[in-house]
Design an enzyme around this catalytic site. Structure first.
Site, short mmCIF file in Angstrom:
data_model
loop_
_atom_site.label_atom_id
_atom_site.label_comp_id
_atom_site.label_asym_id
_atom_site.label_seq_id
_atom_site.Cartn_x
_atom_site.Cartn_y
_atom_site.Cartn_z
N HIS A 58 85.40 77.83 -31.19
CA HIS A 58 84.25 78.01 -32.09
C HIS A 58 83.04 77.16 -31.69
CE1 HIS A 58 86.90 80.23 -34.71
NE2 HIS A 58 87.69 79.19 -34.86
N HIS A 221 88.21 84.52 -37.30
CA HIS A 221 89.45 84.71 -36.53
C HIS A 221 89.88 86.17 -36.53
CE1 HIS A 221 89.67 80.56 -38.30
NE2 HIS A 221 89.68 80.31 -37.01
#
Length: 333
Positions: A58, A221
């Site tokens: 991320h 996700h």
């Protein structure tokens, strides 16, 4: 899809090696596993420590925001997997300057469990600590169940506000915790996904989506969103995102906001600015003033194509903290 890597099992550790080699003035690795990134001058004695953690994949979230006026330390797990209890403990110890430590991270079950265990262990040793969970993803639960929402790009605002408060002379752990909670309450985010991404160790896309489709509200996700359907023009995407954000927050005429338009990884700046152009128009039409806009890659999901929009409702205190000096290699104020 192709990836630039060696052994998939070494992906995170080699990334951390490169991160610290590129920015030795900002970052150092710590902890028994080496999965903790610490501010180069941490711990700062007498200052409240601010710690976060989460899975890799991320960047700049989470480890990238270790720096002055931001995080003091961050524990990191494998791609899309939370950090271990031991790494959470090591991050808290590395950030402890004797004034207590705030645990500030996204609302995900594994992260909660491991940070809670780490906090309990260190509190038994005498460390004072508190927890604030970021839960800004409005697509992940209705407003009446806000505590169930996931933490996404709005983490950036919580890091900035908590870090700025911690830098104020004499700020206590209670002061920093209260500022972080206020930031979380002021933050709302929604995203849209266009393509999947590949977790290196899995070697295949996290989900499938047709070439002409988009999914509104998908999580970082690949968690299911609100709906999937044909790809819409940019202005139509903005119209729905803004309608949902404004309805959820109640932000209206006469108020001030910061806006974050964030790439989920593959979406280029050009397309982010196309989105921001319409966002600015819509807010101006509604009498809402935008200050301190942010457009770029701030919280990604590997190479996923898509974007998120965050509204951060400002008052005098939050705006002052948002504008306070801060520095890390990915963002400076």
């Amino acid at each position: 899809m192709k990836k630039i890597l060696n052994n998939p099992a070494d992906y995170v550790d080699e990334m951390l090696d490169g991160l610290c080699a590129a920015h030795p003035e900002s970052y150092r690795r710590a902890g028994e596993s080496g999965r903790v990134i610490v501010r180069a001058d941490a711990p700062v004695q007498g200052k409240v420590g601010v710690v976060s953690g989460g899975g890799s994949g991320h960047l700049p979230t989470f480890t990238g925001y270790v720096g002055r006026g931001l995080l003091d330390a961050c524990s990191i797990g494998n791609v899309f997997a939370g950090p271990s209890v031991g790494d959470c403990v090591d991050a808290m110890r590395a950030a402890d300057g004797g004034a207590g430590v705030l645990r500030l991270y996204g609302n995900y079950g594994g992260d909660r469990m491991n940070f809670d265990m780490a906090g309990e262990l260190l509190e038994m040793e005498g460390m004072e600590s508190t927890t604030v969970l970021v839960a800004d993803d409005i697509a992940s639960a209705p407003r009446e169940e806000k505590a169930k929402r996931r933490g996404v790009a709005g983490l950036l605002y919580a890091y900035k506000i908590a870090g700025a408060m911690a830098d104020r002379p004499g700020a206590t752990l209670g002061d920093v915790t209260a500022a972080a909670r206020k930031a979380v309450e002021a933050t709302a985010t929604i995203g849209v996904a266009l393509t999947p991404c590949i977790v290196p160790e899995a070697g295949k896309p996290t989900f499938t989506i047709a070439e002409n489709e988009m999914e509104m509200g998908m999580g970082i996700h690949g968690e299911p969103g609100l709906w999937r359907g044909p790809l819409k023009p940019a202005d139509a995407i903005v119209a729905e995102m803004m309608e949902r954000l404004l309805a959820d927050t109640g932000i209206g005429r006469g108020e001030r906001v910061s806006v974050l338009v964030n790439s989920l990884g593959a979406t280029p700046h050009e397309e982010l600015y196309i989105l921001y152009r319409r966002i600015a128009q819509e807010l101006a039409d509604k009498g809402i003033t935008v200050t301190f806009p942010l457009v770029g890659r701030y919280a990604t999901s590997m190479e996923m194509a898509g974007a998120s929009v965050t509204l951060f409702r400002l008052d005098e205190t939050l705006e002052s903290l948002l504008r306070a000096p801060a520095h890390c290699p990915f963002w400076s104020v």
